[in-house]
Design a protein around this motif. Structure first.
Motif, short mmCIF file in Angstrom:
data_model
loop_
_atom_site.label_atom_id
_atom_site.label_comp_id
_atom_site.label_asym_id
_atom_site.label_seq_id
_atom_site.Cartn_x
_atom_site.Cartn_y
_atom_site.Cartn_z
N ARG A 121 -18.95 14.42 85.51
CA ARG A 121 -17.57 14.04 85.90
C ARG A 121 -17.16 16.01 86.34
NH1 ARG A 121 -13.56 12.83 80.97
NH2 ARG A 121 -13.80 15.38 80.69
N ARG A 122 -16.52 15.30 87.57
CA ARG A 122 -16.80 16.96 88.32
C ARG A 122 -15.48 17.45 87.59
NH1 ARG A 122 -20.19 18.05 91.07
NH2 ARG A 122 -21.56 16.03 91.74
N ALA A 123 -15.62 19.01 87.41
CA ALA A 123 -14.28 19.39 86.56
C ALA A 123 -13.33 20.32 87.82
CB ALA A 123 -14.49 20.88 86.00
N ARG A 124 -13.42 20.12 89.48
CA ARG A 124 -12.24 20.33 90.22
C ARG A 124 -12.96 20.36 90.84
NH1 ARG A 124 -16.56 26.69 91.57
NH2 ARG A 124 -17.62 25.54 90.65
N SER A 125 -12.12 20.23 92.43
CA SER A 125 -11.10 19.09 93.79
C SER A 125 -12.82 19.68 94.54
CB SER A 125 -10.36 19.75 93.86
OG SER A 125 -8.86 19.88 93.47
N PRO A 126 -13.59 18.86 95.22
CA PRO A 126 -12.70 17.32 94.79
C PRO A 126 -13.61 16.53 94.08
CG PRO A 126 -14.34 17.38 97.17
CD PRO A 126 -14.42 18.72 96.32
N ALA A 127 -12.96 15.17 94.11
CA ALA A 127 -13.10 14.41 93.09
C ALA A 127 -13.39 15.20 91.16
CB ALA A 127 -14.21 13.57 93.32
N LYS A 128 -12.23 15.74 91.27
CA LYS A 128 -11.71 16.10 90.06
C LYS A 128 -11.42 15.18 88.75
CE LYS A 128 -8.90 19.31 87.03
NZ LYS A 128 -8.19 20.49 87.00
N GLY A 129 -11.73 15.16 87.66
CA GLY A 129 -11.36 13.86 87.08
C GLY A 129 -12.58 12.39 87.03
N VAL A 130 -13.15 12.75 88.43
CA VAL A 130 -13.92 11.14 88.43
C VAL A 130 -15.21 11.51 88.03
CG1 VAL A 130 -14.75 9.98 90.61
CG2 VAL A 130 -12.61 11.29 90.57
N TYR A 131 -15.40 10.33 88.11
CA TYR A 131 -17.61 10.34 87.95
C TYR A 131 -18.03 10.31 88.60
CZ TYR A 131 -16.99 10.66 82.56
OH TYR A 131 -16.74 11.06 80.91
N ASP A 171 -15.74 6.18 95.50
CA ASP A 171 -15.64 4.97 95.81
C ASP A 171 -16.85 4.68 96.22
OD1 ASP A 171 -12.97 4.41 96.23
OD2 ASP A 171 -12.86 5.89 97.82
N GLY A 172 -17.03 3.43 95.61
CA GLY A 172 -18.66 2.54 96.50
C GLY A 172 -19.99 3.11 95.66
N LEU A 173 -19.62 3.45 93.90
CA LEU A 173 -20.93 4.21 93.64
C LEU A 173 -21.13 2.92 92.07
CD1 LEU A 173 -21.74 6.42 91.62
CD2 LEU A 173 -20.98 6.52 90.16
N PRO A 174 -21.03 2.11 92.37
CA PRO A 174 -21.26 0.73 91.49
C PRO A 174 -22.57 0.49 92.87
CG PRO A 174 -19.87 0.87 91.07
CD PRO A 174 -19.43 1.65 92.36
N GLU A 175 -22.60 0.29 93.63
CA GLU A 175 -23.42 -0.30 95.16
C GLU A 175 -24.26 0.97 95.03
OE1 GLU A 175 -19.30 -1.66 95.54
OE2 GLU A 175 -20.03 0.11 95.68
N ILE A 176 -23.84 2.05 94.78
CA ILE A 176 -24.69 2.66 94.91
C ILE A 176 -26.04 3.03 93.48
CG2 ILE A 176 -26.04 4.83 95.39
CD1 ILE A 176 -24.85 4.46 98.00
N ILE A 177 -25.73 2.57 92.68
CA ILE A 177 -26.35 2.19 91.58
C ILE A 177 -27.01 1.32 91.99
CG2 ILE A 177 -25.73 1.76 88.81
CD1 ILE A 177 -23.34 3.85 88.91
N ALA A 178 -26.58 0.13 92.31
CA ALA A 178 -27.41 -1.21 92.20
C ALA A 178 -28.32 -1.04 93.00
CB ALA A 178 -26.43 -2.09 92.53
N ALA A 179 -28.14 -0.24 94.35
CA ALA A 179 -29.49 -0.34 95.13
C ALA A 179 -30.25 1.19 94.28
CB ALA A 179 -28.75 0.74 96.25
N GLU A 213 -17.47 0.24 83.43
CA GLU A 213 -16.00 0.22 82.48
C GLU A 213 -15.40 1.47 81.96
OE1 GLU A 213 -18.17 -1.54 79.63
OE2 GLU A 213 -18.61 -1.88 81.38
N GLY A 214 -14.13 1.25 81.84
CA GLY A 214 -13.26 2.41 81.49
C GLY A 214 -13.71 3.91 82.15
N LEU A 215 -14.36 4.25 83.12
CA LEU A 215 -14.71 5.34 84.08
C LEU A 215 -14.35 5.31 84.69
CD1 LEU A 215 -18.63 6.22 83.41
CD2 LEU A 215 -16.65 7.32 82.05
N THR A 216 -13.24 6.42 85.75
CA THR A 216 -12.71 6.58 87.18
C THR A 216 -14.23 6.93 87.88
OG1 THR A 216 -10.86 6.97 86.75
CG2 THR A 216 -11.24 7.54 88.48
N LEU A 217 -14.32 5.90 88.73
CA LEU A 217 -16.15 6.54 89.45
C LEU A 217 -15.37 7.07 91.20
CD1 LEU A 217 -17.93 3.21 88.51
CD2 LEU A 217 -17.72 5.60 86.84
#
Length: 139
Positions: free
Chosen positions: A28-38, A126-134, A120-124
């Motif tokens: 989880r990012r501690a700073r911008s960009p994407a702060k608070g996002v896994y 964009d597109g992370l589930p598809e990258i994980i699947a690949a 589930e329950g995590l803010t991810l």
């Protein structure tokens, strides 16, 4: 102090979907960009660095892990209009954990080893589930 001028061209970045004992590392990012996002650990490619060197370096710097890179798992593009603050082309790689334990630092305020189907329950990002699947198909 004035904010730095954003680059006038896209920035190349890499990340790693790191698998260990059937689980995936999310940070989880501690700073911008994407702060608070896994997301996946990673960062910018430096001039003169190969993609594999960049992803191994970024994972070591950011998460204190040694990895074995398996292959390219796709690509993402983040545009300024998407809140990323810049234009980034991100190349995520599939990788296997080799050594080390993740550590928190000024860039990361949390990490979790998760089953790839249990996000589930995590803010991810964009597109992370598809990258994980690949990436799963490669490891």
């Amino acid at each position: 102090m004035t904010a730095p001028t954003p680059p006038r061209h896209p920035q190349l970045a890499v990340s790693a979907a790191i698998f260990r004992d059937g689980k995936l590392l999310l940070v989880r990012r501690a700073r911008s960009p994407a702060k608070g996002v896994y997301t996946l650990p990673g960062g910018r490619v430096e001039l003169g660095e190969t993609l594999h060197e960049a992803v191994a370096r970024e994972v070591m710097e950011e998460a204190a892990l040694s990895i074995a890179i398996v292959g390219l798992a796709g690509w993402r593009e983040v545009l300024p209009a998407q809140g990323g603050g810049g234009h980034y082309v991100i190349l995520p790689f599939a990788a296997r954990w080799q050594a080390g334990e993740p550590r928190l630092n000024p860039e990361l305020d949390d990490f979790q080893w998760r089953l790839p189907d249990a996000l589930e329950g995590l803010t991810l990002t964009d597109g992370l589930p598809e990258i994980i699947a690949a990436a799963r198909t490669l490891v």
